[in-house]
Design a protein around this motif. Structure first.
Motif, PDB file in Angstrom:
ATOM      1  N   ARG A  58       0.832  -1.302  -0.042  1.00  0.00           N
ATOM      2  CA  ARG A  58      -0.284   0.311   0.079  1.00  0.00           C
ATOM      3  C   ARG A  58       0.770   1.222  -0.246  1.00  0.00           C
ATOM      4  NH1 ARG A  58      -5.032   0.181   0.951  1.00  0.00           N
ATOM      5  NH2 ARG A  58      -4.981   2.033   1.652  1.00  0.00           N
ATOM      6  N   VAL A  59       0.176   2.249  -0.245  1.00  0.00           N
ATOM      7  CA  VAL A  59       0.871   3.675  -0.118  1.00  0.00           C
ATOM      8  C   VAL A  59       0.062   4.548   0.835  1.00  0.00           C
ATOM      9  CG1 VAL A  59       1.612   5.640  -1.380  1.00  0.00           C
ATOM     10  CG2 VAL A  59       1.929   3.645  -2.389  1.00  0.00           C
ATOM     11  N   GLU A  60       0.465   5.216   1.538  1.00  0.00           N
ATOM     12  CA  GLU A  60      -0.290   5.873   2.560  1.00  0.00           C
ATOM     13  C   GLU A  60       0.375   7.031   2.872  1.00  0.00           C
ATOM     14  OE1 GLU A  60      -1.182   3.612   6.109  1.00  0.00           O
ATOM     15  OE2 GLU A  60      -2.723   2.232   5.123  1.00  0.00           O
ATOM     16  N   LEU A  61      -0.391   8.174   2.939  1.00  0.00           N
ATOM     17  CA  LEU A  61       0.124   9.596   3.099  1.00  0.00           C
ATOM     18  C   LEU A  61      -0.851  10.219   4.288  1.00  0.00           C
ATOM     19  CD1 LEU A  61       0.027  11.148  -0.523  1.00  0.00           C
ATOM     20  CD2 LEU A  61       1.664   9.765   0.485  1.00  0.00           C
ATOM     21  N   ASP A  62       0.090  10.992   5.306  1.00  0.00           N
ATOM     22  CA  ASP A  62      -0.728  11.626   6.210  1.00  0.00           C
ATOM     23  C   ASP A  62      -0.384  13.255   6.075  1.00  0.00           C
ATOM     24  OD1 ASP A  62      -2.326  12.027   8.405  1.00  0.00           O
ATOM     25  OD2 ASP A  62      -1.095  10.585   9.781  1.00  0.00           O
ATOM     26  N   VAL A  63      -1.105  14.164   5.793  1.00  0.00           N
ATOM     27  CA  VAL A  63      -0.643  15.569   5.452  1.00  0.00           C
ATOM     28  C   VAL A  63      -1.324  16.380   6.738  1.00  0.00           C
ATOM     29  CG1 VAL A  63      -0.917  17.324   3.957  1.00  0.00           C
ATOM     30  CG2 VAL A  63      -0.695  14.865   2.994  1.00  0.00           C
ATOM     31  N   PHE A  64      -0.645  17.378   7.087  1.00  0.00           N
ATOM     32  CA  PHE A  64      -1.196  18.179   8.238  1.00  0.00           C
ATOM     33  C   PHE A  64      -0.897  19.814   7.479  1.00  0.00           C
ATOM     34  CE2 PHE A  64       0.074  14.365  10.376  1.00  0.00           C
ATOM     35  CZ  PHE A  64      -0.755  14.259  11.385  1.00  0.00           C
ATOM     36  N   ILE A  65      -2.129  20.263   7.433  1.00  0.00           N
ATOM     37  CA  ILE A  65      -1.962  21.761   6.843  1.00  0.00           C
ATOM     38  C   ILE A  65      -2.427  22.614   7.988  1.00  0.00           C
ATOM     39  CG2 ILE A  65      -3.380  22.948   5.232  1.00  0.00           C
ATOM     40  CD1 ILE A  65      -4.631  20.381   4.075  1.00  0.00           C
ATOM     41  N   ASP A  66      -1.647  23.809   7.912  1.00  0.00           N
ATOM     42  CA  ASP A  66      -1.947  24.848   8.726  1.00  0.00           C
ATOM     43  C   ASP A  66      -1.820  26.212   7.786  1.00  0.00           C
ATOM     44  OD1 ASP A  66      -2.293  26.150  11.078  1.00  0.00           O
ATOM     45  OD2 ASP A  66      -0.595  25.525  12.136  1.00  0.00           O
ATOM     46  N   ALA A  67      -1.906  27.344   8.413  1.00  0.00           N
ATOM     47  CA  ALA A  67      -2.262  28.431   7.744  1.00  0.00           C
ATOM     48  C   ALA A  67      -1.196  28.907   6.940  1.00  0.00           C
ATOM     49  CB  ALA A  67      -2.404  29.639   8.865  1.00  0.00           C
ATOM     50  N   CYS A  68       0.250  28.494   7.118  1.00  0.00           N
ATOM     51  CA  CYS A  68       1.243  28.410   5.916  1.00  0.00           C
ATOM     52  C   CYS A  68       2.214  27.426   5.838  1.00  0.00           C
ATOM     53  CB  CYS A  68       1.774  29.917   6.445  1.00  0.00           C
ATOM     54  SG  CYS A  68       2.895  29.564   7.940  1.00  0.00           S
ATOM     55  N   SER A  69       1.662  26.139   6.034  1.00  0.00           N
ATOM     56  CA  SER A  69       2.640  24.974   5.759  1.00  0.00           C
ATOM     57  C   SER A  69       1.610  23.774   5.565  1.00  0.00           C
ATOM     58  CB  SER A  69       3.269  25.024   7.056  1.00  0.00           C
ATOM     59  OG  SER A  69       2.512  24.634   8.280  1.00  0.00           O
ATOM     60  N   LEU A  70       2.586  22.872   4.968  1.00  0.00           N
ATOM     61  CA  LEU A  70       2.388  21.505   4.769  1.00  0.00           C
ATOM     62  C   LEU A  70       3.258  20.777   5.312  1.00  0.00           C
ATOM     63  CD1 LEU A  70       0.976  21.975   0.924  1.00  0.00           C
ATOM     64  CD2 LEU A  70      -0.570  21.372   2.925  1.00  0.00           C
ATOM     65  N   GLU A  71       2.868  19.663   6.173  1.00  0.00           N
ATOM     66  CA  GLU A  71       3.666  18.664   6.465  1.00  0.00           C
ATOM     67  C   GLU A  71       3.345  17.358   6.234  1.00  0.00           C
ATOM     68  OE1 GLU A  71       6.126  19.025  10.319  1.00  0.00           O
ATOM     69  OE2 GLU A  71       4.516  20.589  10.690  1.00  0.00           O
ATOM     70  N   VAL A  72       4.033  16.802   5.309  1.00  0.00           N
ATOM     71  CA  VAL A  72       3.757  15.223   4.845  1.00  0.00           C
ATOM     72  C   VAL A  72       4.421  14.272   5.306  1.00  0.00           C
ATOM     73  CG1 VAL A  72       3.303  13.832   2.717  1.00  0.00           C
ATOM     74  CG2 VAL A  72       3.245  16.774   2.466  1.00  0.00           C
ATOM     75  N   PHE A  73       3.721  13.196   5.784  1.00  0.00           N
ATOM     76  CA  PHE A  73       4.295  11.892   6.317  1.00  0.00           C
ATOM     77  C   PHE A  73       3.757  10.900   5.378  1.00  0.00           C
ATOM     78  CE2 PHE A  73       4.075  15.019   9.614  1.00  0.00           C
ATOM     79  CZ  PHE A  73       5.167  14.790  10.537  1.00  0.00           C
ATOM     80  N   VAL A  74       5.235  10.224   4.770  1.00  0.00           N
ATOM     81  CA  VAL A  74       4.822   9.205   3.835  1.00  0.00           C
ATOM     82  C   VAL A  74       5.068   7.755   4.374  1.00  0.00           C
ATOM     83  CG1 VAL A  74       5.820   8.379   1.631  1.00  0.00           C
ATOM     84  CG2 VAL A  74       5.869  10.889   2.271  1.00  0.00           C
ATOM     85  N   GLN A  75       4.189   6.966   4.183  1.00  0.00           N
ATOM     86  CA  GLN A  75       4.360   5.829   4.606  1.00  0.00           C
ATOM     87  C   GLN A  75       4.524   5.537   6.039  1.00  0.00           C
ATOM     88  OE1 GLN A  75       2.831   4.187   2.474  1.00  0.00           O
ATOM     89  NE2 GLN A  75       4.119   2.690   1.263  1.00  0.00           N
TER      90      GLN A  75
END
Length: 475
Positions: A421-438
Motif C-alpha cells: 500500500r501507499v499511505e500519506l498523512d498530511v497536516f495543513i496549517d495557515a502557512c505550511s504543509l507537513e507530509v508524512f509518507v508511509q
C-alpha cells in the motif's frame, strides 16, 4: 497564536510562533516536572535576524504553547547562539541551591567587537533555579573555548554506559563540517573525546548536531544511535536541510553504519531540528525522543510575507527506528490533537486558515494525489508517482511565491511500498504543509502562502491507481 486578522493571515494554529518578532533554531528543549520547555533563537527587537537571544515557551502536552518572557538576552559583549538545556538532578555543576536541581543551559557565546574575545564562538553556561523563568550567566564563562570563529551549537546529554557516567557535549566546527564530542563530570570542565566527519564533505556549514540512542523495532535491548546534523547550504531540496547518520556510540566515538545516512526531511523548510532532553524511558530502554525543527529555509527566511512575526516551529515528531528489508530506517510520527468531524467526500472546502489533517491510502500503481487550492486558481499539488517511486510536492503555483526567487519549488521524497500500500498523512496549517509518507518513513515540510479565502482539498487519480482512503478532519 490563532489570530485571523488580515495582517496575521498566515499565523499558524498548530505550530508554535511567538506573538512578535523573529525566531529560528529551537534551543534547550527539555522536559521537567510535567512541563515541556521550548527555547529558541529570537530577536526581541524586530522581525529580522539579529540581537540573538533565547526566547521561551512552555507546554503541558506539546500541543498548546504559552509564550514566556525572554530567557537569556544578548548584551553588548555577546549574542546568545544555539545550544541545549539539561536538568542537573545531582547538582554535579554545583550551581544548585540545595533545594531545587538547577536547569542548566549550555549555549554558544558569539562574542562581539567590544568583548575580550571579538569574533570568537565559545560555549557558555547559564542556570535557573525557578523552573526556567529566570536565568543567571555562569561567572566563569566561557567553559569551552577553542579560539574558533565557528565552534557552536552544543547539544549536551547525560551518558551512562560501559565507558562510565558523565555529560557529553556534541558541537560543531561549522565550516570544517566536523562534529566534536567532549565529556565532563560537572558541565564546567570539558575533555575532548573524538570527532566525526564525512569522507567526502559537501558544500555549506554543519550546524545544530544532536546524538541519541533509539531502540530498533521497539525492542529496548536492541538499539542504535542517531546523529543529526543540519547543513546550510547543501540541503537535499536546496538551501538549508537536515540529515542523519545511524551508528554506534561507545561513550567516546560515534561510528557510522555504512549506507545508513539519509535526510531527516525532503522538503525546503525543516532545519536545525533537535530533540528534548529529560523525557522518560517507556521501559528499561532509552528515553523517548521527540524532535522539533525550525520551519523555514535560510535561502528566503528573511523575506517570508508575514508581518509582526517571522517563522514558526514544526510539529513535534516522535522518533523510532525500524528494520525494513534489512536496512535501519528512521521513522517520524507527528504529535497532534485528534481530528474532529472527519469527512470522506472527494472534495472538501473550508475557510482559509483552518488547520486540518488529510489521510490518503491507495494500492500502488499509476499516479494519484491531493490538490490543496485556495479558491483563486492557485494550488499546491501533492502527487504520488508509483513508477518513479517518489512523492512530489509542487508549490510553484501555491499562492504568494514571488517574494523571493528561490521560493517556488518542487520537492521529491523516496517512496517505499509497505504491505502493498501507499499511505500519506498530511497536516495543513495557515502557512505550511507537513507530509508524512508511509507512516513517517519519509517526510516533506514546505511553507505555502495561499492568496485566496478558501481551502479546497481534492483528491485525484489516474485510471491505474485505486484510492480507497481519503479523509479530511479539522484539528
Amino acid at each position: 497564536m490563532t489570530s485571523t486578522t488580515t495582517r496575521d493571515r498566515y499565523r499558524p494554529r498548530l505550530h508554535y510562533t511567538p506573538a512578535r518578532n523573529w525566531i529560528n533554531d529551537p534551543n534547550g528543549l527539555v522536559f521537567h516536572r510535567g512541563v515541556y520547555h521550548l527555547f529558541y533563537q529570537h530577536n526581541p527587537f524586530g522581525t529580522d535576524w539579529g540581537n540573538m537571544s533565547w526566547g521561551h515557551a512552555t507546554s503541558p502536552d506539546l500541543q498548546s504553547w504559552t509564550e514566556q518572557p525572554v530567557a537569556i538576552r544578548c548584551d553588548e559583549s555577546e549574542s546568545i547562539f544555539s545550544g541545549s538545556a539539561v536538568v542537573d538532578e545531582s547538582n554535579t555543576s554545583g550551581l544548585g541551591d540545595g533545594v531545587a536541581p538547577p536547569m542548566v543551559a549550555v549555549y554558544t557565546s558569539a562574542y562581539g567587537p567590544s568583548s575580550p574575545r571579538p569574533g570568537v564562538q565559545a560555549q557558555s553556561l547559564a542556570y535557573s533555579l525557578d523552573e526556567g523563568q529566570t536565568w543567571t550567566k555562569y561567572a566563569g564563562n566561557p567553559v569551552l573555548d577553542r579560539g574558533s570563529a565557528n565552534f557552536r551549537d552544543p547539544k549536551v546529554f547525560r551518558y551512562e554506559g560501559p565507558a562510565g557516567a558523565y555529560w557529553v557535549m556534541v558541537a560543531v566546527e561549522a565550516e570544517e563540517q566536523r562534529v566534536l564530542l567532549y565529556k565532563s563530570a560537572n558541565l564546567i570542565d570539558w575533555e575532548f573525546l573524538s570527532d566525526f566527519r564525512m569522507a567526502a564533505p559537501g558544500i555549506g556549514v554543519w550546524e545544530c548536531p544532536d546524538l541519541f540512542e533509539l531502540p530498533v523495532d521497539g525492542e529496548p535491548g536492541r538499539t542504535a544511535w542517531v546523529l543529526v546534523v543540519s547543513t546550510n547550504p547543501g540541503g537535499v531540496a536546496g538551501g538549508s536541510g537536515t540529515r542523519y547518520f545511524l551508528g554506534e556510540f561507545d561513550g567516546v566515538r560515534f561510528a557510522e553504519i555504512p549506507g545508513s545516512r539519509s535526510w531527516l526531511d525532503w522538503g525546503r523548510d525543516y532545519y536545525a531540528a533537535v530533540s528534548f532532553n529529560g523525557l522518560p524511558a517507556p521501559d528499561a530502554g532509552p528515553a523517548r525522543r521527540v524532535m522539533i525543527g525550525w520551519m523555514n529555509n535560510w535561502d528566503y527566511a528573511a523575506a517570508t510575507p508575514t508581518d509582526a512575526w517571522r517563522s514558526a516551529m514544526s510539529l513535534p515528531r516522535e522518533l523510532a527506528l525500524r528494520n525494513l528489508d534489512g536496512r535501519l530506517r528512521l521513522i517520524q510520527r507527528p504529535i497532534v490533537p485528534p481530528s474532529s468531524d472527519p469527512t470522506q467526500a472527494p472534495r472538501v472546502v473550508l475557510p482559509r486558515g483552518e488547520a486540518c489533517r488529510v489521510r490518503v491510502g491507495a494500492l500502488p500503481g499509476g499516479s494519484f494525489g491531493v490538490r490543496f487550492g485556495s479558491g483563486d486558481g492557485d494550488a499546491a499539488i501533492l502527487a504520488v508517482d508509483a513508477a518513479a517511486r517518489e512523492v512530489r510536492l509542487d508549490r510553484t503555483s501555491s499562492g504568494l511565491v514571488d517574494f523571493h526567487e528561490g521560493f517556488a519549488s518542487v520537492e521529491r521524497a523516496p517512496l517505499d511500498t509497505v504491505d502493498g500500500r501507499v499511505e500519506l498523512d498530511v497536516f495543513i496549517d495557515a502557512c505550511s504543509l507537513e507530509v508524512f509518507v508511509q507512516g513517517g518513513l519519509a517526510t516533506i515540510t514546505d511553507l505555502v502562502f495561499p492568496r485566496g479565502e478558501q481551502l479546497e482539498i481534492e483528491v485525484f487519480a489516474d485510471s491505474e491507481a485505486t484510492v480507497d482512503v481519503f479523509e479530511v478532519g479539522r484539528l
